[in-house]
Design a protein around this motif. Structure first.
Motif, mmCIF file in Angstrom:
data_model
loop_
_atom_site.group_PDB
_atom_site.id
_atom_site.type_symbol
_atom_site.label_atom_id
_atom_site.label_comp_id
_atom_site.label_asym_id
_atom_site.label_seq_id
_atom_site.Cartn_x
_atom_site.Cartn_y
_atom_site.Cartn_z
ATOM 1 N N CYS A 38 -12.105 -24.340 57.615
ATOM 2 C CA CYS A 38 -10.863 -25.122 57.432
ATOM 3 C C CYS A 38 -10.250 -25.607 58.746
ATOM 4 N N CYS A 70 -11.882 -17.792 58.761
ATOM 5 C CA CYS A 70 -10.566 -17.170 58.599
ATOM 6 C C CYS A 70 -10.503 -16.394 57.273
ATOM 7 N N CYS A 73 -10.519 -18.520 54.014
ATOM 8 C CA CYS A 73 -11.829 -19.100 53.679
ATOM 9 C C CYS A 73 -12.807 -18.010 53.250
ATOM 10 N N ARG A 118 -3.231 -19.947 50.028
ATOM 11 C CA ARG A 118 -3.798 -21.161 49.434
ATOM 12 C C ARG A 118 -4.126 -20.966 47.965
#
Ligand SMILES: [Zn+2]
Length: 179
Positions: A38, A70, A73, A118
């Motif tokens: 990302c 990260c 992700c 997210r």
């Protein structure tokens, strides 16, 4: 006075810092690092969105960037969410696009506070043969984001909301319903 302790500024500040600590990672990584998926940046033990405009004087990154993945992700890759939000009721069938927009906007705002928060996935699930009774299932990378989406739905559209916490699995389920 013992009781006033809970309301001091200091106590509050500490609490806020704890919240912010959600986007710190326990595991130490080489710094500075960039998520190869990302593009988020890890520096000073903190994940942030890349933002060339806000380059800090304090942290000139002269060292070469490390390529890492990260935690958000990583979670997306593993497919194991930290939060589930179930949206159901007749209101959903009539206002699907509007609800989705609200949730997306809220998730976007949340990512400004914590880039690791997210939405992982959106699914429409049938709960009966009647398509009007379909429910929307949203999965999130953090427990906090699932709760935040529940609060946002309640605030914007009333209805009823319920929260279920599993301490053991570090998992939150949020049910929102309006008919
Ligand atoms: Zn990433």
């Amino acid at each position: 006075m013992q009781t006033s302790k809970h309301y001091t500024n200091q106590t509050f500040t500490k609490h806020v810092d704890d919240e912010k600590g959600r986007h710190r990672t326990r595991r130490s990584l080489p710094e500075p690092a960039v998520c190869e998926i990302c593009g988020d940046i890890y520096a000073d033990r903190r994940w942030t969105k890349p933002n060339p405009e806000a380059k800090s004087e304090r942290h000139p990154h002269f060292r070469p960037m490390q390529l890492v993945v990260c935690p958000a992700c990583e979670r997306q890759r593993s497919g194991v969410p930290s939060g589930y939000v179930y949206v159901q009721g007749k209101f959903l069938a009539e206002h699907q696009a509007e609800l989705k927009r609200l949730l997306q906007n809220e998730a976007e705002r949340a990512s400004e506070d914590n880039p690791l928060a997210r939405i992982m996935d959106w699914q429409t699930e049938a709960t009966s043969r009647d398509p009007a009774e379909n429910r929307l299932v949203i999965t999130t990378t953090t427990e906090h984001l699932a709760q935040r989406l529940g609060h946002a739905l309640k605030k914007a559209y009333q209805g009823s909301v319920r929260y279920g916490f599993s301490q053991r699995n570090k998992l939150v389920r949020v049910w929102w319903e309006r008919n």
